[in-house]
Motif scaffolding. Structure first.
Motif, PDB file in Angstrom:
ATOM      1  N   PRO A 167     -19.814 -58.674 -42.831  1.00 46.19           N
ATOM      2  CA  PRO A 167     -18.781 -59.667 -42.508  1.00 46.19           C
ATOM      3  C   PRO A 167     -18.680 -60.806 -43.513  1.00 46.19           C
ATOM      4  O   PRO A 167     -17.597 -61.350 -43.725  1.00 46.19           O
ATOM      5  N   ALA A 168     -19.785 -61.190 -44.123  1.00 46.11           N
ATOM      6  CA  ALA A 168     -19.737 -62.321 -45.067  1.00 46.11           C
ATOM      7  C   ALA A 168     -18.835 -62.001 -46.258  1.00 46.11           C
ATOM      8  O   ALA A 168     -18.095 -62.868 -46.745  1.00 46.11           O
ATOM      9  N   ARG A 169     -18.896 -60.747 -46.746  1.00 44.74           N
ATOM     10  CA  ARG A 169     -18.056 -60.368 -47.883  1.00 44.74           C
ATOM     11  C   ARG A 169     -16.581 -60.384 -47.496  1.00 44.74           C
ATOM     12  O   ARG A 169     -15.727 -60.859 -48.262  1.00 44.74           O
ATOM     13  N   HIS A 170     -16.277 -59.873 -46.305  1.00 47.00           N
ATOM     14  CA  HIS A 170     -14.890 -59.854 -45.858  1.00 47.00           C
ATOM     15  C   HIS A 170     -14.343 -61.278 -45.713  1.00 47.00           C
ATOM     16  O   HIS A 170     -13.214 -61.567 -46.108  1.00 47.00           O
ATOM     17  N   GLU A 171     -15.165 -62.130 -45.147  1.00 51.09           N
ATOM     18  CA  GLU A 171     -14.766 -63.529 -44.978  1.00 51.09           C
ATOM     19  C   GLU A 171     -14.474 -64.172 -46.333  1.00 51.09           C
ATOM     20  O   GLU A 171     -13.449 -64.840 -46.514  1.00 51.09           O
ATOM     21  N   ALA A 172     -15.361 -63.963 -47.303  1.00 47.16           N
ATOM     22  CA  ALA A 172     -15.188 -64.558 -48.626  1.00 47.16           C
ATOM     23  C   ALA A 172     -13.925 -64.038 -49.307  1.00 47.16           C
ATOM     24  O   ALA A 172     -13.224 -64.799 -49.997  1.00 47.16           O
ATOM     25  N   ASP A 173     -13.624 -62.751 -49.123  1.00 47.17           N
ATOM     26  CA  ASP A 173     -12.434 -62.185 -49.760  1.00 47.17           C
ATOM     27  C   ASP A 173     -11.155 -62.802 -49.202  1.00 47.17           C
ATOM     28  O   ASP A 173     -10.185 -63.033 -49.946  1.00 47.17           O
ATOM     29  N   ALA A 210     -14.287 -70.229 -40.314  1.00 49.75           N
ATOM     30  CA  ALA A 210     -14.814 -70.652 -41.622  1.00 49.75           C
ATOM     31  C   ALA A 210     -13.786 -71.340 -42.501  1.00 49.75           C
ATOM     32  O   ALA A 210     -14.160 -71.982 -43.485  1.00 49.75           O
ATOM     33  N   GLU A 211     -12.495 -71.209 -42.172  1.00 48.09           N
ATOM     34  CA  GLU A 211     -11.445 -71.688 -43.067  1.00 48.09           C
ATOM     35  C   GLU A 211     -10.545 -72.701 -42.349  1.00 48.09           C
ATOM     36  O   GLU A 211      -9.635 -72.335 -41.596  1.00 48.09           O
ATOM     37  N   PRO A 212     -10.769 -73.984 -42.592  1.00 49.69           N
ATOM     38  CA  PRO A 212      -9.985 -75.025 -41.902  1.00 49.69           C
ATOM     39  C   PRO A 212      -8.542 -75.117 -42.364  1.00 49.69           C
ATOM     40  O   PRO A 212      -7.728 -75.787 -41.715  1.00 49.69           O
ATOM     41  N   ARG A 213      -8.186 -74.459 -43.471  1.00 51.38           N
ATOM     42  CA  ARG A 213      -6.812 -74.544 -43.957  1.00 51.38           C
ATOM     43  C   ARG A 213      -5.851 -73.648 -43.184  1.00 51.38           C
ATOM     44  O   ARG A 213      -4.630 -73.799 -43.305  1.00 51.38           O
ATOM     45  N   LEU A 214      -6.373 -72.723 -42.386  1.00 48.02           N
ATOM     46  CA  LEU A 214      -5.493 -71.869 -41.588  1.00 48.02           C
ATOM     47  C   LEU A 214      -4.800 -72.693 -40.515  1.00 48.02           C
ATOM     48  O   LEU A 214      -5.451 -73.406 -39.746  1.00 48.02           O
ATOM     49  N   LYS A 215      -3.487 -72.545 -40.430  1.00 54.21           N
ATOM     50  CA  LYS A 215      -2.736 -73.246 -39.397  1.00 54.21           C
ATOM     51  C   LYS A 215      -2.694 -72.458 -38.083  1.00 54.21           C
ATOM     52  O   LYS A 215      -2.608 -73.048 -37.003  1.00 54.21           O
ATOM     53  N   ALA A 216      -2.722 -71.155 -38.179  1.00 56.55           N
ATOM     54  CA  ALA A 216      -2.674 -70.319 -36.984  1.00 56.55           C
ATOM     55  C   ALA A 216      -3.385 -68.999 -37.267  1.00 56.55           C
ATOM     56  O   ALA A 216      -3.431 -68.541 -38.413  1.00 56.55           O
ATOM     57  N   ALA A 217      -3.934 -68.411 -36.216  1.00 58.41           N
ATOM     58  CA  ALA A 217      -4.608 -67.117 -36.339  1.00 58.41           C
ATOM     59  C   ALA A 217      -4.245 -66.273 -35.121  1.00 58.41           C
ATOM     60  O   ALA A 217      -4.240 -66.770 -33.987  1.00 58.41           O
ATOM     61  N   ILE A 218      -3.934 -64.999 -35.373  1.00 59.27           N
ATOM     62  CA  ILE A 218      -3.579 -64.093 -34.278  1.00 59.27           C
ATOM     63  C   ILE A 218      -4.404 -62.814 -34.411  1.00 59.27           C
ATOM     64  O   ILE A 218      -4.005 -61.868 -35.098  1.00 59.27           O
ATOM     65  N   PRO A 219      -5.578 -62.772 -33.789  1.00 60.52           N
ATOM     66  CA  PRO A 219      -6.381 -61.545 -33.790  1.00 60.52           C
ATOM     67  C   PRO A 219      -5.876 -60.567 -32.727  1.00 60.52           C
ATOM     68  O   PRO A 219      -5.756 -60.930 -31.556  1.00 60.52           O
ATOM     69  N   PHE A 220      -5.561 -59.362 -33.146  1.00 59.49           N
ATOM     70  CA  PHE A 220      -5.163 -58.304 -32.212  1.00 59.49           C
ATOM     71  C   PHE A 220      -6.408 -57.542 -31.786  1.00 59.49           C
ATOM     72  O   PHE A 220      -7.069 -56.910 -32.599  1.00 59.49           O
ATOM     73  N   TYR A 221      -6.741 -57.639 -30.504  1.00 62.08           N
ATOM     74  CA  TYR A 221      -7.875 -56.947 -29.872  1.00 62.08           C
ATOM     75  C   TYR A 221      -9.081 -56.858 -30.806  1.00 62.08           C
ATOM     76  O   TYR A 221      -9.614 -55.783 -31.060  1.00 62.08           O
ATOM     77  N   GLY A 222      -9.479 -58.034 -31.289  1.00 61.05           N
ATOM     78  CA  GLY A 222     -10.625 -58.107 -32.201  1.00 61.05           C
ATOM     79  C   GLY A 222     -11.844 -58.683 -31.510  1.00 61.05           C
ATOM     80  O   GLY A 222     -11.738 -59.523 -30.609  1.00 61.05           O
ATOM     81  N   ARG A 223     -13.000 -58.241 -31.916  1.00 62.31           N
ATOM     82  CA  ARG A 223     -14.241 -58.790 -31.384  1.00 62.31           C
ATOM     83  C   ARG A 223     -14.338 -60.255 -31.736  1.00 62.31           C
ATOM     84  O   ARG A 223     -14.117 -60.658 -32.874  1.00 62.31           O
TER      85      ARG A 223
END
Length: 306
Positions: A167-173, A210-223
């Motif tokens: 997950p850390a690599r995905h987050e960084a990307d 981890a990213e405060p610059r995101l204004k909105a997030a929409i996870p579809f059926y995510g853990r």
């Protein structure tokens, strides 16, 4: 979902003349008030609509998405969009991504898109174009770029490779992808959101912590993320869940409690009668009615918060 003017314009580009447009609309049963007058001039396409002037070339350039069932599917080569592969740097590596944006000039809000555990495939590229069709710059990151890209890997190996990367690599990307978007003149760098599907929904939750610059997030059926990280979320979160998805839904109660206690702007939508991956219109669990509602809810959330 189209204005009369937009519909006539698109149909005229394909038909090649206003006379043919009138004939087609009459055949389809459009009312006389909707059908343009025979004297109405052909709309003039922008230079970015197509490199060729003939309507035949526009039609030939459109490549439907294999297996797509959604009415919102956007064919590759749609003249209203500019879509292509791009690259950016993350942790010293070159990362591949697929970007789609409106063809007209301007500065637009942006949406990061995270694929399922099948990798960056034609379905996710289609979803990326759908956002562009709605006026966003959309960027879908290939999280297996270092392994050669999902399109060059045996599909059976993709889930394992994504899990092994961690997950850390995905987050960084994705943080690097956001950095990249902010360098583009046609992106409003202060208006960036993120969405993801299945595996990508989990990544979306993680990036939001981890990213405060995101204004909105929409996870579809995510853990969901680690609960201790929830207070870090700055984005307004819309959680999209399927009523029959017991595995993912099992963690929702504690996640909602953590979001409430941290005073995070959020909403969980539970779509009835459907299971995990109901939004993927190339899969067997696709349900058009609920997928359509989830898509419209997604657009409304991004409009409100991005």
């Amino acid at each position: 979902l189209l204005t009369r003017r937009e519909f006539i314009k698109k149909l005229a580009y394909i038909a090649g003349s206003m006379t043919a447009t009138i004939t087609i609309m009459s055949t389809l049963g459009c009312s006389p008030n909707d059908i343009p007058a025979a004297t109405e001039p052909m709309p003039t396409p922008k230079p970015t609509d197509t490199d060729e002037s003939s309507a035949a070339s526009v039609t030939a350039a459109l490549i439907p998405v294999p297996g797509a069932q959604s009415p919102f599917s956007v064919a590759e080569g749609d003249p209203a969009l500019v879509a292509d592969k791009v690259t950016f740097n993350s942790q010293g590596d070159k990362i591949n991504a697929y970007m789609a944006r409106p063809a007209e000039d301007g500065q637009f809000a942006a949406i990061l898109v995270c694929h399922e555990n099948r990798g960056l495939n034609e379905h996710i590229k289609d979803v990326t174009r759908r956002f562009a069709k709605e006026g966003y710059v959309a960027l879908a990151v290939d999280l297996l770029s270092r392994e050669g890209g999902a399109e060059n890997i045996d599909p059976d190996q993709v889930p394992g490779l994504l899990g092994s990367a961690g997950p850390a690599r995905h987050e960084a990307d994705f943080i690097a992808a956001l950095d990249y978007l902010q360098t583009l003149d046609y992106v409003d760098g202060q208006r960036i959101g993120m969405t993801g599907y299945c595996f990508g929904g989990g990544v979306t939750w993680q990036v939001a912590t981890a990213e405060p610059r995101l204004k909105a997030a929409i996870p579809f059926y995510g853990r969901g993320p680690e609960l201790e990280k929830v207070p870090n979320i700055q984005a307004a979160v819309l959680g999209v869940y399927a009523e029959l998805d017991q595995r993912i839904n099992a963690g929702n109660a504690s996640l909602e409690q953590a979001l409430t206690e941290a005073n995070i702007t959020y909403q969980f939508n539970i779509y009835s009668g459907v299971n995990h991956a109901f939004h993927n219109d190339t899969g067997q669990r696709y349900v058009e009615e609920q997928a359509t509602q989830a898509w419209l809810d997604t657009l409304a959330w991004f409009e409100a918060y991005v």
